[in-house]
Design an enzyme around this catalytic site. Sequence first.
Site, PDB file in Angstrom:
ATOM      1  N   HIS A 189      28.588 -41.525   5.765  1.00  0.00           N
ATOM      2  CA  HIS A 189      27.832 -42.629   5.165  1.00  0.00           C
ATOM      3  C   HIS A 189      27.393 -42.273   3.740  1.00  0.00           C
ATOM      4  O   HIS A 189      27.472 -43.083   2.829  1.00  0.00           O
ATOM      5  CB  HIS A 189      26.572 -42.911   5.994  1.00  0.00           C
ATOM      6  CG  HIS A 189      26.836 -43.633   7.277  1.00  0.00           C
ATOM      7  ND1 HIS A 189      27.111 -44.966   7.329  1.00  0.00           N
ATOM      8  CD2 HIS A 189      26.855 -43.197   8.559  1.00  0.00           C
ATOM      9  CE1 HIS A 189      27.298 -45.340   8.585  1.00  0.00           C
ATOM     10  NE2 HIS A 189      27.135 -44.291   9.350  1.00  0.00           N
ATOM     11  N   ARG A 292      37.649 -55.631   4.556  1.00  0.00           N
ATOM     12  CA  ARG A 292      37.440 -55.198   5.943  1.00  0.00           C
ATOM     13  C   ARG A 292      36.723 -56.330   6.699  1.00  0.00           C
ATOM     14  O   ARG A 292      35.500 -56.433   6.651  1.00  0.00           O
ATOM     15  CB  ARG A 292      36.587 -53.931   5.983  1.00  0.00           C
ATOM     16  CG  ARG A 292      37.157 -52.743   5.218  1.00  0.00           C
ATOM     17  CD  ARG A 292      36.187 -51.567   5.354  1.00  0.00           C
ATOM     18  NE  ARG A 292      36.644 -50.359   4.691  1.00  0.00           N
ATOM     19  CZ  ARG A 292      36.262 -49.982   3.474  1.00  0.00           C
ATOM     20  NH1 ARG A 292      35.406 -50.732   2.789  1.00  0.00           N
ATOM     21  NH2 ARG A 292      36.715 -48.870   2.944  1.00  0.00           N
ATOM     22  N   ASN A 440      42.498 -42.225   5.151  1.00  0.00           N
ATOM     23  CA  ASN A 440      41.529 -41.534   6.009  1.00  0.00           C
ATOM     24  C   ASN A 440      42.078 -41.357   7.423  1.00  0.00           C
ATOM     25  O   ASN A 440      42.068 -40.261   7.986  1.00  0.00           O
ATOM     26  CB  ASN A 440      40.212 -42.313   6.062  1.00  0.00           C
ATOM     27  CG  ASN A 440      39.552 -42.428   4.705  1.00  0.00           C
ATOM     28  OD1 ASN A 440      39.883 -41.707   3.781  1.00  0.00           O
ATOM     29  ND2 ASN A 440      38.623 -43.353   4.584  1.00  0.00           N
ATOM     30  N   ASP A 441      42.544 -42.468   8.014  1.00  0.00           N
ATOM     31  CA  ASP A 441      43.098 -42.375   9.364  1.00  0.00           C
ATOM     32  C   ASP A 441      44.435 -41.638   9.372  1.00  0.00           C
ATOM     33  O   ASP A 441      44.747 -40.912  10.321  1.00  0.00           O
ATOM     34  CB  ASP A 441      43.269 -43.767   9.974  1.00  0.00           C
ATOM     35  CG  ASP A 441      42.044 -44.207  10.771  1.00  0.00           C
ATOM     36  OD1 ASP A 441      41.369 -43.327  11.333  1.00  0.00           O
ATOM     37  OD2 ASP A 441      41.759 -45.410  10.828  1.00  0.00           O
ATOM     38  N   ARG A 451      37.906 -37.422  12.015  1.00  0.00           N
ATOM     39  CA  ARG A 451      37.400 -37.693  10.661  1.00  0.00           C
ATOM     40  C   ARG A 451      35.880 -37.728  10.597  1.00  0.00           C
ATOM     41  O   ARG A 451      35.299 -37.730   9.514  1.00  0.00           O
ATOM     42  CB  ARG A 451      37.975 -39.001  10.122  1.00  0.00           C
ATOM     43  CG  ARG A 451      37.682 -40.206  10.977  1.00  0.00           C
ATOM     44  CD  ARG A 451      38.358 -41.454  10.457  1.00  0.00           C
ATOM     45  NE  ARG A 451      37.677 -42.008   9.314  1.00  0.00           N
ATOM     46  CZ  ARG A 451      37.921 -43.209   8.805  1.00  0.00           C
ATOM     47  NH1 ARG A 451      38.852 -43.966   9.354  1.00  0.00           N
ATOM     48  NH2 ARG A 451      37.251 -43.663   7.775  1.00  0.00           N
ATOM     49  N   CYS A 488      44.828 -48.011   0.217  1.00  0.00           N
ATOM     50  CA  CYS A 488      43.469 -48.555   0.259  1.00  0.00           C
ATOM     51  C   CYS A 488      42.479 -47.560   0.848  1.00  0.00           C
ATOM     52  O   CYS A 488      41.307 -47.870   1.039  1.00  0.00           O
ATOM     53  CB  CYS A 488      43.413 -49.871   1.028  1.00  0.00           C
ATOM     54  SG  CYS A 488      43.897 -49.730   2.746  1.00  0.00           S
TER      55      CYS A 488
END
Length: 563
Positions: A189, A292, A440-441, A451, A488
């Site tokens: 975060h 998103r 990221n994934d 992650r 992205c």
Amino acid sequence: MTSEHQILHGIGVCAGTASGPLALVREAPGVDEHEPACTDPAADAERVKEAMAAVVASLKARAEKATSDKSRAVLDATAQLAGDRGLVKAITKRLKAGDGITHAVANAVEGYAELLKKLGGYMAERVTDLNDVRDRTICQLRGLPAPGVPDLGEPVVLVARDLAPAETATLSPETVLGVITEEGGPTSHTAILAAQLGIPAVVRADGVLAAVAEGDVIALDGGVGEIIVSPTDEEAAQLAERSRRRAAALAGSSGEGSTRDGHKVKLLANIGTIADAEKAAKFDLEGSGLFRTEFLFLGRESAPTLEEQTETYTKVLQAFGDRRVVVRTLDAGADKPLAFADLGEEENPALGVRGLRLSQRREDLLDTQLQALANAYEATHGDLWVMAPMVATVDEAEWFANKVRALGLPKVGIMIEVPAAAIRSAQVLSVVDFASLGTNDLAQYTMAADRLKGDLANLLTPWQPAVLNMIKMACDGGRATGKYVGVCGEAGGDPLLALVLTGLGVGSLSMAPKKVNAVRAALRMHDMSTCQQMAAYAVDARTAADARAAVIALADPMLLDLL
């Protein structure tokens, strides 16, 4: 007393330099070790309810003062946890077992947190929120100040073990010069919010809390991850010079994204709400590469209606006018559970029914979303691109493409975040118009590293040659089919990595809006052939560190001022 001068290192997650007095984020005091065992569970349960109600009221009051929809949503979600009836029942059960009142809260939350961790994904992320509720409730019961960011009378550098979402949601560049955390990772975060706000930040700075004290002056470089405790005059001057050079390197960064020799690379923004879209649209960028849409769905008892979705998508398209907007359909499932689409518990939700897999189980949700997008497109005729998350096979891609095309939407694509899709990109891209890489994934699944675990950050960096190899395969498939491939994920906002991605064949980079200027400036310092050479060296490197070092060696020296 000023702490001893020393230099520490962490993971830089938002470029820029900062220097100033530090403010320590108050840590939770924990349970009352001297409290008696519970003798009146009903009375103590009532005290707990009152304390949790006070926590809910406090969080909602902060939500009302929040300056963005996303911050408000974070605070509201934490308040919702604080009012969870199941949590109150679990605490009451511990009280009946004889736990003292603060021990009952702590023990009940620990059990609740274990359940969320087992669910993984989005629910595992909620553990930080849950612990924040625990700490605030215990402070309320003990009559102590709430943990977290103190009232800031002057601009400061915040130093914390980690920051709860309820804390990060209220940070402001006007009062927070920089952020340093001892824990966390590049997708935490703290990292994501710092990037959105443009606040220089370093996470995973081991030992920083032991090295500092309230009142110290501290400096940081959020690009390279360097922290200086009690900087000397010379170091302060060097930091100021670094900041000046960065400003000079960014000067004049405007217009379309392109390399020095004119190779076009679209620079786009990642967004999640109408407010995000309206803010991003004011920046000098070329649209949105990732909307998103799950923020419309999460934390609700029922799915958003066709009318509600149509209104949202229409406003987002209107915000960007004739600029591109890439919409990702609902990315939820077992790891981001929906009350209205409960498919039951899974052993490993990160590898379970999420993204497009959920849409195939609940076609009604996808059909409504696609119809709303078609309505918004009809109303605006914007540059709308629609893509599906978590696609692994040609059959999945074709199933989705047929649905999108049946409604007359102009562009249909997929996310490449599963290694299977990268390896077979030519086949998958043959049935759609474009693909966007979710780095990221893709890193998580390629490296078999969760992650959300900050201590695995070294495996999750997109500089890992294996991850770069996956990206190369995806781009090779794009070239073979003549189809467009963008990025992205967070990697798109790294000025150095942007050069490698461009060299691999990526056609667009989407990121937090405040990162666009640095990426645009980096591209204009280099020609396409240099980017291609960088990409080749990075993919062939032995380690992630070697890959980054090889690219720096080829880069224009001015680029270092952007990092």
